[in-house]
Scaffold this motif. Structure first.
Motif, mmCIF file in Angstrom:
data_model
loop_
_atom_site.group_PDB
_atom_site.id
_atom_site.type_symbol
_atom_site.label_atom_id
_atom_site.label_comp_id
_atom_site.label_asym_id
_atom_site.label_seq_id
_atom_site.Cartn_x
_atom_site.Cartn_y
_atom_site.Cartn_z
ATOM 1 N N THR A 49 0.801 -1.219 0.000
ATOM 2 C CA THR A 49 0.000 0.000 0.000
ATOM 3 C C THR A 49 0.838 1.275 0.000
ATOM 4 O OG1 THR A 49 -0.098 0.029 2.424
ATOM 5 C CG2 THR A 49 -1.842 -1.182 1.244
ATOM 6 N N GLY A 50 2.130 1.146 0.221
ATOM 7 C CA GLY A 50 2.985 2.322 0.307
ATOM 8 C C GLY A 50 3.056 2.918 1.697
ATOM 9 N N GLY A 51 2.342 2.330 2.658
ATOM 10 C CA GLY A 51 2.346 2.858 4.019
ATOM 11 C C GLY A 51 3.661 2.686 4.745
ATOM 12 N N TRP A 52 4.563 1.872 4.194
ATOM 13 C CA TRP A 52 5.845 1.627 4.851
ATOM 14 C C TRP A 52 6.666 2.905 5.009
ATOM 15 C CZ3 TRP A 52 10.538 2.622 2.546
ATOM 16 C CH2 TRP A 52 10.506 2.851 1.158
ATOM 17 N N ARG A 53 6.527 3.837 4.048
ATOM 18 C CA ARG A 53 7.314 5.075 4.144
ATOM 19 C C ARG A 53 6.885 5.905 5.347
ATOM 20 N NH1 ARG A 53 10.894 6.268 0.278
ATOM 21 N NH2 ARG A 53 10.743 5.215 -1.747
ATOM 22 N N ASP A 54 5.581 6.054 5.533
ATOM 23 C CA ASP A 54 5.090 6.802 6.689
ATOM 24 C C ASP A 54 5.472 6.106 7.981
ATOM 25 O OD1 ASP A 54 3.956 8.755 5.095
ATOM 26 O OD2 ASP A 54 1.994 7.779 5.027
ATOM 27 N N TYR A 55 5.357 4.768 7.976
ATOM 28 C CA TYR A 55 5.701 4.024 9.184
ATOM 29 C C TYR A 55 7.169 4.219 9.538
ATOM 30 C CZ TYR A 55 6.869 0.343 12.418
ATOM 31 O OH TYR A 55 7.355 -0.325 13.512
ATOM 32 N N LEU A 56 8.064 4.072 8.555
ATOM 33 C CA LEU A 56 9.484 4.210 8.840
ATOM 34 C C LEU A 56 9.847 5.636 9.248
ATOM 35 C CD1 LEU A 56 11.285 2.000 6.158
ATOM 36 C CD2 LEU A 56 10.905 1.507 8.576
ATOM 37 N N ALA A 57 9.182 6.629 8.641
ATOM 38 C CA ALA A 57 9.460 8.017 9.016
ATOM 39 C C ALA A 57 9.155 8.240 10.494
ATOM 40 C CB ALA A 57 8.642 8.968 8.147
ATOM 41 N N GLU A 58 8.026 7.726 10.948
ATOM 42 C CA GLU A 58 7.660 7.884 12.357
ATOM 43 C C GLU A 58 8.518 6.991 13.253
ATOM 44 O OE1 GLU A 58 3.456 7.825 13.170
ATOM 45 O OE2 GLU A 58 2.988 8.663 11.203
ATOM 46 N N TYR A 59 8.840 5.824 12.757
ATOM 47 C CA TYR A 59 9.678 4.899 13.531
ATOM 48 C C TYR A 59 11.053 5.515 13.796
ATOM 49 C CZ TYR A 59 12.870 0.946 14.272
ATOM 50 O OH TYR A 59 13.852 0.113 14.752
ATOM 51 N N PHE A 60 11.684 6.066 12.766
ATOM 52 C CA PHE A 60 13.015 6.636 12.948
ATOM 53 C C PHE A 60 12.976 7.939 13.744
ATOM 54 C CE2 PHE A 60 14.302 4.041 9.128
ATOM 55 C CZ PHE A 60 15.228 3.267 9.808
ATOM 56 N N GLU A 71 8.207 -3.500 16.850
ATOM 57 C CA GLU A 71 8.384 -2.340 15.982
ATOM 58 C C GLU A 71 9.732 -2.397 15.287
ATOM 59 O OE1 GLU A 71 6.252 1.513 17.432
ATOM 60 O OE2 GLU A 71 7.155 0.576 19.210
ATOM 61 N N ASP A 72 10.774 -2.823 16.002
ATOM 62 C CA ASP A 72 12.075 -3.008 15.367
ATOM 63 C C ASP A 72 12.000 -4.105 14.306
ATOM 64 O OD1 ASP A 72 13.198 -1.075 16.997
ATOM 65 O OD2 ASP A 72 14.013 -2.505 18.434
ATOM 66 N N MET A 73 11.381 -5.215 14.652
ATOM 67 C CA MET A 73 11.211 -6.304 13.691
ATOM 68 C C MET A 73 10.509 -5.819 12.431
ATOM 69 S SD MET A 73 12.159 -9.488 13.935
ATOM 70 C CE MET A 73 12.692 -10.771 15.056
ATOM 71 N N LEU A 74 9.402 -5.109 12.629
ATOM 72 C CA LEU A 74 8.595 -4.668 11.499
ATOM 73 C C LEU A 74 9.343 -3.660 10.632
ATOM 74 C CD1 LEU A 74 5.848 -4.842 10.092
ATOM 75 C CD2 LEU A 74 5.069 -2.970 11.571
ATOM 76 N N ALA A 75 10.105 -2.773 11.255
ATOM 77 C CA ALA A 75 10.885 -1.805 10.478
ATOM 78 C C ALA A 75 11.871 -2.519 9.559
ATOM 79 C CB ALA A 75 11.619 -0.851 11.409
ATOM 80 N N GLY A 76 12.596 -3.504 10.106
ATOM 81 C CA GLY A 76 13.521 -4.267 9.274
ATOM 82 C C GLY A 76 12.816 -5.008 8.158
ATOM 83 N N GLU A 88 19.055 3.533 -2.014
ATOM 84 C CA GLU A 88 18.083 3.893 -0.984
ATOM 85 C C GLU A 88 17.959 2.787 0.054
ATOM 86 O OE1 GLU A 88 13.482 5.501 -0.438
ATOM 87 O OE2 GLU A 88 14.192 4.921 -2.432
ATOM 88 N N ALA A 89 18.002 1.546 -0.392
ATOM 89 C CA ALA A 89 17.921 0.421 0.544
ATOM 90 C C ALA A 89 19.108 0.436 1.506
ATOM 91 C CB ALA A 89 17.875 -0.897 -0.216
ATOM 92 N N VAL A 90 20.301 0.729 1.007
ATOM 93 C CA VAL A 90 21.484 0.811 1.863
ATOM 94 C C VAL A 90 21.341 1.955 2.858
ATOM 95 C CG1 VAL A 90 23.938 1.391 1.893
ATOM 96 C CG2 VAL A 90 23.094 -0.317 0.282
ATOM 97 N N SER A 91 20.817 3.084 2.397
ATOM 98 C CA SER A 91 20.631 4.233 3.287
ATOM 99 C C SER A 91 19.703 3.884 4.447
ATOM 100 C CB SER A 91 20.072 5.417 2.492
ATOM 101 O OG SER A 91 19.830 6.518 3.335
ATOM 102 N N LEU A 92 18.606 3.201 4.156
ATOM 103 C CA LEU A 92 17.676 2.802 5.212
ATOM 104 C C LEU A 92 18.310 1.758 6.137
ATOM 105 C CD1 LEU A 92 14.346 2.585 3.181
ATOM 106 C CD2 LEU A 92 14.876 4.225 4.997
ATOM 107 N N ALA A 93 19.029 0.800 5.550
ATOM 108 C CA ALA A 93 19.687 -0.228 6.360
ATOM 109 C C ALA A 93 20.723 0.399 7.289
ATOM 110 C CB ALA A 93 20.336 -1.279 5.468
ATOM 111 N N ARG A 94 21.415 1.415 6.798
ATOM 112 C CA ARG A 94 22.417 2.092 7.617
ATOM 113 C C ARG A 94 21.757 2.811 8.799
ATOM 114 N NH1 ARG A 94 25.051 4.613 3.644
ATOM 115 N NH2 ARG A 94 26.657 3.007 3.481
ATOM 116 N N ARG A 95 20.592 3.402 8.574
ATOM 117 C CA ARG A 95 19.858 4.050 9.670
ATOM 118 C C ARG A 95 19.312 3.012 10.656
ATOM 119 N NH1 ARG A 95 15.377 8.206 7.843
ATOM 120 N NH2 ARG A 95 15.533 8.723 10.074
ATOM 121 N N PHE A 96 18.960 1.857 10.144
ATOM 122 C CA PHE A 96 18.367 0.817 10.986
ATOM 123 C C PHE A 96 19.404 0.113 11.849
ATOM 124 C CE2 PHE A 96 16.655 -3.655 11.276
ATOM 125 C CZ PHE A 96 15.643 -3.356 12.175
#
Length: 235
Positions: A49-60, A71-76, A88-96
């Protein structure tokens, strides 16, 4: 979005499974008791649905002590499920990466990060970066990524060479190195055996690697006996 996701996690929680998980993850707080298949379905739905972007923005954006294990599990899982360019995937993984605080989140993230298998060359610098962090779970992350995505004839030499260099004092880093080396041994014994026979490996990693190999059904009894003879206390 985070509020809605938390409500879904709470609805999926099972007290008995929470108690079971707490025994496997001593010291890990915030466990609600949601089974991994249910979290993976939720991650796939957020990716679809594309909701992952909003979720990760709030998660981080949330860096307090009240974050749930799920929440950590779901973010990964969201990072792994989203279809992204490698950069972009590397950038998110680096933040995670700094939020990985136990073996379960680490290993689940690694196995679900399937983009690595599709673009191994692009992700290789990130893997080496993880191994150089000096952090227990950063090193484990690099080791399990090698295990999950680089166990191929084309990459085995480079992967084994990196694993052989791991000498972190943390148990979960050393165990990840041993686990990965044992699996590489089962597929490419000629690449790992010289490390077990020589002195290149940290002693504890060497002992753990031999033990993990001997736990497998694939080596013959005679092969296991030869390995145990090298193992310095492995029975």
């Amino acid at each position: 979005m985070r509020t809605e996701v938390r409500a879904e996690i709470a609805a999926l929680a099972e007290p008995a499974y929470r108690d079971f998980s707490q025994k496997l993850l001593p010291g890990c707080g915030g466990i609600q008791g949601v089974r991994l298949p249910a979290l993976r379905r939720l991650a796939r739905e957020l990716a679809r649905t594309g909701g992952w972007r909003d979720y990760l923005a709030e998660y981080f954006a949330e860096d307090g002590p009240g974050r749930w294990f799920e929440e950590d599990m779901l973010a990964g899982m969201c990072i792994g499920a989203a279809k992204l360019p490698a950069e972009e995937a590397v950038s998110l993984a680096r933040r995670f990466r700094p939020r990985i605080g136990n073996w379960s989140v680490c290993d689940s993230f690694c196995t679900g990060f399937r983009a690595v298998s599709r673009e191994r060359e692009a992700f290789w610098p990130f893997v080496t970066e993880c191994l150089e962090t000096g952090e227990e779970y950063g090193v484990r992350l690099g080791a399990v990524l090698l295990l999950a995505h680089y166990r191929t004839p084309e990459w085995a030499d480079r992967a084994v060479a990196l694993l052989a260099e791991i000498s972190h004092p943390g148990y979960y880093a050393r165990m990840a190195a041993a686990w990965a080396l044992s699996m590489f041994y089962l597929d490419f014994p000629e690449k790992v055996l010289p490390l077990l026979e020589g002195g290149a490996l940290q002693q504890e990693v060497r002992r753990m690697t031999i033990r993990k190999i001997c736990e497998s059904r694939r080596p013959s009894p005679e092969e296991k006996a030869r390995l145990r003879a090298l193992g310095g206390g492995v029975s």
